[in-house]
Design a protein around this motif. Structure first.
Motif, PDB file in Angstrom:
ATOM      1  N   ALA A   1       0.829  -1.199   0.000  1.00  0.00           N
ATOM      2  CA  ALA A   1       0.000   0.000   0.000  1.00  0.00           C
ATOM      3  C   ALA A   1       0.868   1.256   0.000  1.00  0.00           C
ATOM      4  O   ALA A   1       0.616   2.211  -0.761  1.00  0.00           O
ATOM      5  N   VAL A   2       1.885   1.281   0.840  1.00  0.00           N
ATOM      6  CA  VAL A   2       2.761   2.454   0.928  1.00  0.00           C
ATOM      7  C   VAL A   2       3.524   2.663  -0.372  1.00  0.00           C
ATOM      8  O   VAL A   2       3.586   3.779  -0.916  1.00  0.00           O
ATOM      9  N   ARG A   3       4.082   1.599  -0.903  1.00  0.00           N
ATOM     10  CA  ARG A   3       4.885   1.723  -2.123  1.00  0.00           C
ATOM     11  C   ARG A   3       4.037   1.971  -3.362  1.00  0.00           C
ATOM     12  O   ARG A   3       4.557   2.430  -4.381  1.00  0.00           O
ATOM     13  N   SER A   4       2.737   1.690  -3.280  1.00  0.00           N
ATOM     14  CA  SER A   4       1.866   1.998  -4.409  1.00  0.00           C
ATOM     15  C   SER A   4       1.690   3.501  -4.571  1.00  0.00           C
ATOM     16  O   SER A   4       1.338   3.984  -5.648  1.00  0.00           O
ATOM     17  N   VAL A   5       1.929   4.247  -3.498  1.00  0.00           N
ATOM     18  CA  VAL A   5       1.836   5.712  -3.543  1.00  0.00           C
ATOM     19  C   VAL A   5       3.142   6.302  -4.052  1.00  0.00           C
ATOM     20  O   VAL A   5       3.160   7.108  -4.987  1.00  0.00           O
ATOM     21  N   HIS A   6       4.240   5.907  -3.432  1.00  0.00           N
ATOM     22  CA  HIS A   6       5.573   6.349  -3.841  1.00  0.00           C
ATOM     23  C   HIS A   6       6.523   5.170  -3.676  1.00  0.00           C
ATOM     24  O   HIS A   6       6.770   4.712  -2.558  1.00  0.00           O
ATOM     25  N   ALA A   7       7.059   4.695  -4.779  1.00  0.00           N
ATOM     26  CA  ALA A   7       7.900   3.496  -4.743  1.00  0.00           C
ATOM     27  C   ALA A   7       9.168   3.689  -3.927  1.00  0.00           C
ATOM     28  O   ALA A   7       9.749   2.711  -3.439  1.00  0.00           O
ATOM     29  N   HIS A   8       9.595   4.945  -3.743  1.00  0.00           N
ATOM     30  CA  HIS A   8      10.844   5.188  -3.025  1.00  0.00           C
ATOM     31  C   HIS A   8      10.679   5.151  -1.509  1.00  0.00           C
ATOM     32  O   HIS A   8      11.672   5.100  -0.781  1.00  0.00           O
ATOM     33  N   LEU A   9       9.453   5.169  -1.024  1.00  0.00           N
ATOM     34  CA  LEU A   9       9.234   5.204   0.419  1.00  0.00           C
ATOM     35  C   LEU A   9       9.730   3.917   1.079  1.00  0.00           C
ATOM     36  O   LEU A   9       9.502   2.814   0.585  1.00  0.00           O
ATOM     37  N   ARG A  10      10.374   4.074   2.220  1.00  0.00           N
ATOM     38  CA  ARG A  10      10.876   2.928   2.954  1.00  0.00           C
ATOM     39  C   ARG A  10       9.836   2.510   3.998  1.00  0.00           C
ATOM     40  O   ARG A  10       9.095   3.351   4.529  1.00  0.00           O
ATOM     41  N   THR A  11       9.786   1.237   4.283  1.00  0.00           N
ATOM     42  CA  THR A  11       8.785   0.714   5.217  1.00  0.00           C
ATOM     43  C   THR A  11       9.452  -0.017   6.377  1.00  0.00           C
ATOM     44  O   THR A  11      10.549  -0.567   6.245  1.00  0.00           O
ATOM     45  N   GLY A  12       8.767  -0.010   7.499  1.00  0.00           N
ATOM     46  CA  GLY A  12       9.268  -0.713   8.672  1.00  0.00           C
ATOM     47  C   GLY A  12       8.130  -1.040   9.603  1.00  0.00           C
ATOM     48  O   GLY A  12       7.001  -0.580   9.419  1.00  0.00           O
ATOM     49  N   ALA A  13       8.419  -1.833  10.618  1.00  0.00           N
ATOM     50  CA  ALA A  13       7.390  -2.204  11.590  1.00  0.00           C
ATOM     51  C   ALA A  13       8.008  -2.326  12.967  1.00  0.00           C
ATOM     52  O   ALA A  13       9.089  -2.913  13.131  1.00  0.00           O
ATOM     53  N   PHE A  14       7.310  -1.770  13.954  1.00  0.00           N
ATOM     54  CA  PHE A  14       7.677  -1.976  15.345  1.00  0.00           C
ATOM     55  C   PHE A  14       7.152  -3.350  15.764  1.00  0.00           C
ATOM     56  O   PHE A  14       5.971  -3.656  15.551  1.00  0.00           O
ATOM     57  N   VAL A  15       8.020  -4.163  16.334  1.00  0.00           N
ATOM     58  CA  VAL A  15       7.652  -5.537  16.666  1.00  0.00           C
ATOM     59  C   VAL A  15       8.052  -5.865  18.102  1.00  0.00           C
ATOM     60  O   VAL A  15       8.823  -5.140  18.740  1.00  0.00           O
ATOM     61  N   PHE A  16       7.541  -6.996  18.595  1.00  0.00           N
ATOM     62  CA  PHE A  16       7.827  -7.451  19.951  1.00  0.00           C
ATOM     63  C   PHE A  16       9.253  -8.009  20.051  1.00  0.00           C
ATOM     64  O   PHE A  16       9.852  -8.398  19.049  1.00  0.00           O
ATOM     65  N   PRO A  17       9.779  -8.090  21.261  1.00  0.00           N
ATOM     66  CA  PRO A  17      11.049  -8.794  21.464  1.00  0.00           C
ATOM     67  C   PRO A  17      10.961 -10.198  20.889  1.00  0.00           C
ATOM     68  O   PRO A  17       9.905 -10.849  20.948  1.00  0.00           O
ATOM     69  N   ALA A  18      12.055 -10.680  20.326  1.00  0.00           N
ATOM     70  CA  ALA A  18      12.031 -11.965  19.620  1.00  0.00           C
ATOM     71  C   ALA A  18      11.572 -13.115  20.504  1.00  0.00           C
ATOM     72  O   ALA A  18      10.898 -14.035  20.031  1.00  0.00           O
ATOM     73  N   SER A  19      11.897 -13.085  21.789  1.00  0.00           N
ATOM     74  CA  SER A  19      11.507 -14.178  22.681  1.00  0.00           C
ATOM     75  C   SER A  19      10.001 -14.254  22.869  1.00  0.00           C
ATOM     76  O   SER A  19       9.473 -15.289  23.283  1.00  0.00           O
ATOM     77  N   LEU A  20       9.286 -13.181  22.567  1.00  0.00           N
ATOM     78  CA  LEU A  20       7.833 -13.127  22.732  1.00  0.00           C
ATOM     79  C   LEU A  20       7.099 -13.068  21.390  1.00  0.00           C
ATOM     80  O   LEU A  20       5.877 -13.086  21.363  1.00  0.00           O
TER      81      LEU A  20
END
Length: 339
Positions: free
Chosen positions: A185-204
């Motif tokens: 969805a983000v890249r469909s607007v502008h292909a140059h935009l970078r994406t990321g996600a806040f995630v839980f600690p790996a153990s959880l």
């Protein structure tokens, strides 16, 4: 190693951005307000917006627990609500249209966790008709999954290991699809935009569906490594999540589930900075892109926490969240930036 700040001085964004840049920051995560974005970019830093994965409205379907009770969590609705997801995607695209953004980060792309402020029962989801149908489509026995999750979470009945593992697999499938939809969805607007996600600690991560990050989906994976969060509520925070697990399933079962034996009195004492190194190492094994954990800025041992995630293989470090008191805790970043 690069550094980013979550938040900015809303009253004086220009002065704040200039100071952060002088102190060695290269990016700021903030609301997509024109003035804030301009202040960040004019200071030579990158600007990222943050959006919610499953923001809920009154008409949206809510998650249902093992007893059929509706549960809201983290201001979120059911992750498989198709109509709500269409609206959420449109909201992501609208944010991506913001002039001056370097990229967009996703928050809350998960299912409810043990330390959900709304209660332990929020973890034991989702068994709404939509999720049950999706389980069936994935060749899972939805009723057996519900029964096993209830037995595991409430200590009643017998846990069928295969069905319980199907619950974790279902969560992973849905979350992975959500991250993929977000990036597209983000890249469909502008292909140059970078994406990321806040995630839980790996153990959880397995408990909330965050274990797989396919190459090419996200540019950044941002584990939230808050070792000793002092507030009364703290979803995603190591001390709160492990306290909730220990209280509800016991200390030994918590270790068997996560591979981590929490410190005594974990809610108050938290984890030592060294624990962040292991969490980062575990995350590194499943993250093909840039790994940039975010740590709590109000930490009297912040320099040790930064060193720990660096030793674990992090390529960047973020700080949650901006406060005018941050100078009291922030060490000289130049000693870390060259590595």
């Amino acid at each position: 190693m690069f550094f980013y700040m979550f938040g900015i001085d809303q009253e004086k964004p220009e002065a704040c951005a200039q100071e952060l840049a002088r102190r060695g920051f290269s990016a700021v995560v903030c609301s997509p307000e024109k003035r804030w974005i301009q202040a960040v970019r004019q200071s030579g830093m990158d600007a990222y917006a943050c959006v919610s994965a499953f923001a809920v409205r009154d008409s949206d379907a809510l998650c249902r627990d093992v007893d059929g009770v509706e549960r809201i969590w983290f201001s979120s609705g059911c992750p498989t609500d198709a109509s709500a997801n269409a609206r959420r995607e449109e909201a992501w695209r609208k944010v991506a249209e913001t002039e001056g953004l370097t990229g967009v980060f996703l928050d809350g792309a998960r299912f409810a966790s043990p330390a959900s402020p709304e209660g332990w029962e929020s973890l034991l989801t989702c068994f709404c008709p939509s999720c049950a149908a999706r389980m069936t489509a994935e060749e899972m026995d939805a009723e057996a999954v519900r029964s096993s999750v209830k037995a595991w979470g409430k200590g009643t009945g017998v846990v069928d290991e295969r069905s319980w593992m199907d619950w974790l697999r279902f969560r992973r499938i849905v979350v992975e699809e959500t991250m993929s939809r977000f990036a597209k969805a983000v890249r469909s607007v502008h292909a140059h935009l970078r994406t990321g996600a806040f995630v839980f600690p790996a153990s959880l991560g397995a408990l909330v569906g965050q274990t797989e990050f396919p190459e090419g989906t996200l540019d950044f994976v941002l584990p939230m490594l808050y070792r000793r969060f002092p507030e009364r509520k703290g979803p995603a925070c190591l001390n709160h999540e492990y306290h909730a697990l220990e209280r509800n399933i016991g200390r030994e079962r918590t270790k068997a589930l996560t591979g981590v034996l929490p410190p005594e009195n974990v809610l108050q004492e938290g984890f030592p900075p060294s624990a962040l190194e292991e969490e980062t190492r575990r995350a590194r094994r499943s993250v093909p892109g840039t790994l940039a954990p975010i740590v709590q800025i109000m930490d009297e041992r912040l320099a040790e926490s930064i060193a720990a995630v660096r030793a674990g293989g992090a390529q960047g470090v973020g700080f949650f969240a901006y406060t005018d008191q941050y100078r009291k805790y922030l060490p000289d970043l130049t000693e870390f930036s060259g590595e």
